[in-house]
Structure formats: structure tokens, C-alpha cells
Design an enzyme around this catalytic site. Sequence first.
Site, PDB file in Angstrom:
ATOM      1  N   LYS A  23       0.825  -1.213   0.000  1.00 16.16           N
ATOM      2  CA  LYS A  23       0.000   0.000   0.000  1.00 16.16           C
ATOM      3  C   LYS A  23       0.863   1.270   0.000  1.00 16.16           C
ATOM      4  CE  LYS A  23      -2.401  -0.950   3.781  1.00 16.16           C
ATOM      5  NZ  LYS A  23      -1.822  -2.244   4.209  1.00 16.16           N
ATOM      6  N   ARG A 100      -9.869   0.595   8.883  1.00 14.42           N
ATOM      7  CA  ARG A 100      -9.380  -0.740   9.241  1.00 14.42           C
ATOM      8  C   ARG A 100     -10.415  -1.545  10.021  1.00 14.42           C
ATOM      9  NH1 ARG A 100      -3.533   0.497   9.083  1.00 14.42           N
ATOM     10  NH2 ARG A 100      -2.331  -1.416   9.178  1.00 14.42           N
ATOM     11  N   ARG A 139      11.402  -5.710   4.794  1.00 12.38           N
ATOM     12  CA  ARG A 139      11.274  -4.261   5.006  1.00 12.38           C
ATOM     13  C   ARG A 139      11.863  -3.881   6.368  1.00 12.38           C
ATOM     14  NH1 ARG A 139       5.234  -2.091   4.828  1.00 12.38           N
ATOM     15  NH2 ARG A 139       5.115  -2.938   6.928  1.00 12.38           N
ATOM     16  N   ARG A 145      11.042   0.150  11.757  1.00 16.00           N
ATOM     17  CA  ARG A 145       9.747  -0.018  12.415  1.00 16.00           C
ATOM     18  C   ARG A 145       9.808  -1.179  13.394  1.00 16.00           C
ATOM     19  NH1 ARG A 145       4.713   0.321   8.302  1.00 16.00           N
ATOM     20  NH2 ARG A 145       3.852  -0.860  10.051  1.00 16.00           N
ATOM     21  N   ARG A 157      -0.446  -8.863  13.483  1.00 16.81           N
ATOM     22  CA  ARG A 157      -0.984  -7.811  12.590  1.00 16.81           C
ATOM     23  C   ARG A 157      -1.831  -8.435  11.492  1.00 16.81           C
ATOM     24  NH1 ARG A 157       4.284  -4.862  10.801  1.00 16.81           N
ATOM     25  NH2 ARG A 157       2.887  -3.652   9.483  1.00 16.81           N
TER      26      ARG A 157
HETATM   27  P1  AMP Z   1       0.478   0.632   8.954  1.00 15.95           P
HETATM   28  O1  AMP Z   1       1.621   1.562   8.781  1.00 15.95           O
HETATM   29  O2  AMP Z   1      -0.730   1.065   8.173  1.00 15.95           O
HETATM   30  O3  AMP Z   1       0.840  -0.801   8.729  1.00 15.95           O
HETATM   31  O4  AMP Z   1       0.031   0.753  10.486  1.00 15.95           O
HETATM   32  C1  AMP Z   1       0.904   0.377  11.533  1.00 15.95           C
HETATM   33  C2  AMP Z   1       0.118   0.221  12.833  1.00 15.95           C
HETATM   34  O5  AMP Z   1      -0.539   1.456  13.163  1.00 15.95           O
HETATM   35  C3  AMP Z   1      -1.007  -0.817  12.786  1.00 15.95           C
HETATM   36  O6  AMP Z   1      -0.545  -2.128  13.043  1.00 15.95           O
HETATM   37  C4  AMP Z   1      -1.925  -0.295  13.879  1.00 15.95           C
HETATM   38  O7  AMP Z   1      -1.426  -0.614  15.170  1.00 15.95           O
HETATM   39  C5  AMP Z   1      -1.824   1.215  13.721  1.00 15.95           C
HETATM   40  N1  AMP Z   1      -2.848   1.741  12.774  1.00 15.95           N
HETATM   41  C6  AMP Z   1      -2.629   2.336  11.576  1.00 15.95           C
HETATM   42  N2  AMP Z   1      -3.782   2.690  10.989  1.00 15.95           N
HETATM   43  C7  AMP Z   1      -4.773   2.306  11.844  1.00 15.95           C
HETATM   44  C8  AMP Z   1      -6.178   2.376  11.795  1.00 15.95           C
HETATM   45  N3  AMP Z   1      -6.836   2.903  10.749  1.00 15.95           N
HETATM   46  N4  AMP Z   1      -6.878   1.869  12.851  1.00 15.95           N
HETATM   47  C9  AMP Z   1      -6.254   1.330  13.924  1.00 15.95           C
HETATM   48  N5  AMP Z   1      -4.916   1.220  14.014  1.00 15.95           N
HETATM   49  C10 AMP Z   1      -4.166   1.704  12.990  1.00 15.95           C
END
Ligand code: AMP
Length: 205
Positions: A23, A100, A139, A145, A157
Site C-alpha cells: 500500500k 481498518r 522491510r 519499524r 498484525r
Molecule cells: P500501517 O503503517 O498502516 O501498517 O500501520 C501500523 C500500525 O498502526 C497498525 O498495526 C496499527 O497498530 C496502527 N494503525 C494504523 N492505521 C490504523 C487504523 N486505521 N486503525 C487502527 N490502528 C491503525
Amino acid sequence: MQYNIKQKVMLNIILFGPPGSGKGTQSENLIEKYGLNHISTGDILRAEIKNETELGKEAKGYIDAGKLVPDETVINMLAKKVDEGLGNNAKGFIFDGFPRTIPQAEALDDMMETKNLEIDCLLALEVGKEELVKRILNRGKTSGRSDDTDEGIIQQRVEEYENKTAPIADYYGKQGKLKTIKGEGSIEDTFDLLCDAIKQGVSSN
Ligand code: AMP
């Protein structure tokens, strides 16, 4: 594609898929091609953590455990970013990592409606589980991260995605807005598929 009160054409896309489905990478390409505002809730939360804000402190525990941050927190955060983007003369938005959960999707639809806007399509990247874990671990070697390096957290996740996030595809499917895209090919091939799907999504609205 729809018009807001000022008769401005906007393109509003949700880029959807499990962690590691590409993404972030594809968002960068789409932003460049379509001139969209990028809203990545993951990026925003990581910036909050880095700046040691109250929101960052709240989010860190969830992120480090591979769990979703509570809906109310991310919904409020997102509304602020959409308002900022509209003030920026946005051509539209690409939502990356949001919604999400079903309550987040409902809140997004409601919020868009109050602004006389609409989601055009949800582009769902499909990548197999083994490939996802491989990509995220890879990654993790450079991303810095904390949630990209531990296989247990990555599995958590993916589980959160399967339980709470995957049903969103159906939610937008019922609105006729779901486009599924094979996400295991090269970055370029996947990008071409996404652009084709956007063309279709926009012309069918
Ligand atoms: P990402 O970078 O999108 O993979 O997000 C990393 C982490 O941020 C996720 O595993 C969640 O803990 C949190 N996170 C990001 N976006 C959301 C969302 N829309 N709702 C809830 N948690 C989120």
C-alpha cells in the site's frame, strides 16, 4: 468521480490490503500520477510517536503489540487530516491504512457525506500470507519499524487484518466500489492494474 459544492472534481480512493501488500509503495506512485493527498494513518501515528505526543504515547503500546489503535482515536485524527487536505486545494484523497474496521468505514462514509464528497473505489491488493511475512521481515531490515522485525508481532498484525479489517472489502463491495487487484507481481505491473481499476471505478460511478 463527483463534484463538491465548488464543482471541483475529486478522486477519493481507499488503498486496501493486508500489512506488507504494498500500500505504501503504490500510494507514492498514485499520488504522483493523480496529484492526490495521501492520508496514511500508520505514518501519522508513527510521527506522533516520534514527537512524543499524548496521542503517540497512547498509540505506541498498540502498535508495538501488533494491535489496532482504538477507533475513536484514529477517526478523530483522520477528520483533522481531511480538513487540512481540503484546505490545501486537494484533487482528492488516497486513504492508506484507513479504514481498518467497519466502524471506521462507517465514520469515513458519514464524514465524506457531510463534506458532499464520496469514496470512488476501494482498491484491494491481494497477496498471500507467506509472501506478506517475507516482505515485512525484509522491510524490517531498513524501515526502523519496531513492528516489522518480530515474526510473532507480524502474525498478530495479519490476524487483526483478517478478523477486523478484511470485512471492509465486503462493505464497499455492497456499494459496488470494490476492485480487487493481484498484488504479487512487480511494482510496475501492480501499478498498471491499479490505474486500470481506477479508470473503471471512476467511469462506473
Ligand atoms: P500501517 O503503517 O498502516 O501498517 O500501520 C501500523 C500500525 O498502526 C497498525 O498495526 C496499527 O497498530 C496502527 N494503525 C494504523 N492505521 C490504523 C487504523 N486505521 N486503525 C487502527 N490502528 C491503525
